[in-house]
Design a protein around this motif. Sequence first.
Motif, mmCIF file in Angstrom:
data_model
loop_
_atom_site.group_PDB
_atom_site.id
_atom_site.type_symbol
_atom_site.label_atom_id
_atom_site.label_comp_id
_atom_site.label_asym_id
_atom_site.label_seq_id
_atom_site.Cartn_x
_atom_site.Cartn_y
_atom_site.Cartn_z
ATOM 1 N N THR A 65 73.267 -25.271 2.700
ATOM 2 C CA THR A 65 72.902 -24.091 3.493
ATOM 3 C C THR A 65 74.024 -23.063 3.543
ATOM 4 N N SER A 66 75.277 -23.534 3.408
ATOM 5 C CA SER A 66 76.410 -22.595 3.433
ATOM 6 C C SER A 66 76.751 -22.067 2.044
ATOM 7 N N GLY A 67 76.034 -22.534 1.027
ATOM 8 C CA GLY A 67 76.259 -22.049 -0.337
ATOM 9 C C GLY A 67 77.352 -22.761 -1.094
ATOM 10 N N LYS A 68 77.901 -23.833 -0.517
ATOM 11 C CA LYS A 68 78.960 -24.585 -1.207
ATOM 12 C C LYS A 68 78.408 -25.473 -2.319
ATOM 13 N N GLU A 69 77.122 -25.781 -2.207
ATOM 14 C CA GLU A 69 76.498 -26.699 -3.158
ATOM 15 C C GLU A 69 75.091 -26.214 -3.483
ATOM 16 N N GLU A 70 74.656 -26.454 -4.711
ATOM 17 C CA GLU A 70 73.310 -26.073 -5.115
ATOM 18 C C GLU A 70 72.300 -27.110 -4.622
ATOM 19 N N MET A 71 71.134 -26.655 -4.217
ATOM 20 C CA MET A 71 70.066 -27.572 -3.841
ATOM 21 C C MET A 71 69.500 -28.232 -5.094
ATOM 22 N N GLU A 72 69.335 -29.554 -5.035
ATOM 23 C CA GLU A 72 68.731 -30.258 -6.158
ATOM 24 C C GLU A 72 67.243 -29.943 -6.230
ATOM 25 N N SER A 73 66.717 -29.955 -7.445
ATOM 26 C CA SER A 73 65.317 -29.613 -7.660
ATOM 27 C C SER A 73 64.386 -30.743 -7.218
ATOM 28 N N ILE A 74 63.211 -30.366 -6.763
ATOM 29 C CA ILE A 74 62.159 -31.323 -6.452
ATOM 30 C C ILE A 74 61.784 -32.135 -7.692
ATOM 31 N N LEU A 75 62.116 -31.603 -8.865
ATOM 32 C CA LEU A 75 61.802 -32.286 -10.128
ATOM 33 C C LEU A 75 62.474 -33.653 -10.225
ATOM 34 N N THR A 76 63.548 -33.865 -9.478
ATOM 35 C CA THR A 76 64.227 -35.170 -9.529
ATOM 36 C C THR A 76 63.328 -36.293 -9.019
ATOM 37 N N ASN A 77 62.228 -35.941 -8.345
ATOM 38 C CA ASN A 77 61.299 -36.954 -7.847
ATOM 39 C C ASN A 77 60.322 -37.440 -8.912
ATOM 40 N N PHE A 78 60.300 -36.794 -10.065
ATOM 41 C CA PHE A 78 59.296 -37.136 -11.082
ATOM 42 C C PHE A 78 59.574 -38.494 -11.700
ATOM 43 N N TYR A 79 58.528 -39.303 -11.763
ATOM 44 C CA TYR A 79 58.620 -40.594 -12.447
ATOM 45 C C TYR A 79 58.113 -40.413 -13.867
ATOM 46 N N ASN A 80 59.005 -40.480 -14.819
ATOM 47 C CA ASN A 80 58.657 -40.264 -16.222
ATOM 48 C C ASN A 80 58.195 -41.576 -16.842
ATOM 49 N N GLY A 81 57.019 -41.542 -17.435
ATOM 50 C CA GLY A 81 56.539 -42.739 -18.112
ATOM 51 C C GLY A 81 55.526 -43.517 -17.321
ATOM 52 N N SER A 82 55.067 -42.958 -16.195
ATOM 53 C CA SER A 82 54.147 -43.704 -15.333
ATOM 54 C C SER A 82 52.723 -43.722 -15.869
ATOM 55 N N HIS A 83 52.349 -42.748 -16.664
ATOM 56 C CA HIS A 83 50.936 -42.495 -16.886
ATOM 57 C C HIS A 83 50.241 -43.550 -17.746
ATOM 58 N N THR A 84 50.874 -43.988 -18.833
ATOM 59 C CA THR A 84 50.214 -44.987 -19.673
ATOM 60 C C THR A 84 50.105 -46.318 -18.932
ATOM 61 N N GLU A 85 51.148 -46.678 -18.186
ATOM 62 C CA GLU A 85 51.099 -47.916 -17.395
ATOM 63 C C GLU A 85 49.990 -47.838 -16.355
ATOM 64 N N ASP A 86 49.877 -46.701 -15.697
ATOM 65 C CA ASP A 86 48.895 -46.557 -14.635
ATOM 66 C C ASP A 86 47.474 -46.589 -15.180
ATOM 67 N N LEU A 87 47.261 -45.924 -16.306
ATOM 68 C CA LEU A 87 45.917 -45.933 -16.898
ATOM 69 C C LEU A 87 45.522 -47.355 -17.266
ATOM 70 N N GLU A 88 46.487 -48.106 -17.821
ATOM 71 C CA GLU A 88 46.254 -49.507 -18.159
ATOM 72 C C GLU A 88 45.861 -50.300 -16.924
ATOM 73 N N TYR A 89 46.661 -50.129 -15.842
ATOM 74 C CA TYR A 89 46.446 -50.884 -14.613
ATOM 75 C C TYR A 89 45.089 -50.552 -14.002
ATOM 76 N N HIS A 90 44.748 -49.257 -13.926
ATOM 77 C CA HIS A 90 43.506 -48.870 -13.283
ATOM 78 C C HIS A 90 42.285 -49.182 -14.158
ATOM 79 N N THR A 91 42.479 -49.294 -15.464
ATOM 80 C CA THR A 91 41.400 -49.687 -16.343
ATOM 81 C C THR A 91 41.064 -51.162 -16.168
ATOM 82 N N ASN A 92 42.107 -51.950 -15.895
ATOM 83 C CA ASN A 92 41.925 -53.397 -15.771
ATOM 84 C C ASN A 92 41.569 -53.846 -14.365
ATOM 85 N N ASN A 93 41.558 -52.927 -13.399
ATOM 86 C CA ASN A 93 41.279 -53.315 -12.019
ATOM 87 C C ASN A 93 40.021 -52.595 -11.497
#
Length: 206
Positions: free
Chosen positions: A178-206
């Motif tokens: 807030t004082s400008g000493k440091e940059e705010m990290e992006s919300i993008l750091t929350n992204f889970y890369n690689g989730s989609h193929t695993e999730d499609l597999e899981y939801h297809t089998n359940n």
Amino acid sequence: MIHPDTELRFISNEIGYGVVATKFIPAGTITWVLDELDREFTPLELQQMAPIYQNILDTYTFRNNKGNYILCWDNGRYVNHSFNSNCLTTAYDFEIAIRDIQPGEQLTDDYGYLNIPIPFRAVDEGTRRKVVYPDDLLKYYKVWDNKIKKVFGTITKQQQPLRPILNEGLWEKIGDITSGKEEMESILTNFYNGSHTEDLEYHTNN
């Protein structure tokens, strides 16, 4: 932990229950913090559970950037989606009100940044976006970052009932940003890369 000036209310037959403000919550207020009572489950733990527990976690969890499922212990798990949400998550395991929230108004998130497993069509709000996709965070992080930045500087100026949940190191970091000493990290750091193929597999089998 969800902001204390909220309560669970029935919204409608289509939406079900939601989290509603009981008092005025100004922009820049921290509305939710990941705390020690929230549970984290790995994909393997989820797959080894009985279907009744899998269904609960599918309904009430979001995924962090490690691909693990986070289950909020309190009413935080009932915060509904909106394409024009009044709260946004940050890179620091807390959410913030990006505009004033009036008494009786729902607290809402955009599920596009919660690493959802499969696309879903949300309630039509008259917005251009109609469907939430697993990779929305990659598409809209700059828009969301800008909304967060507009109010992030007011965090230390607002009353913060959830301040005791934040550790001192994080509160100091917020002050540096807030004082400008440091940059705010992006919300993008929350992204889970690689989730989609695993999730499609899981939801297809359940």
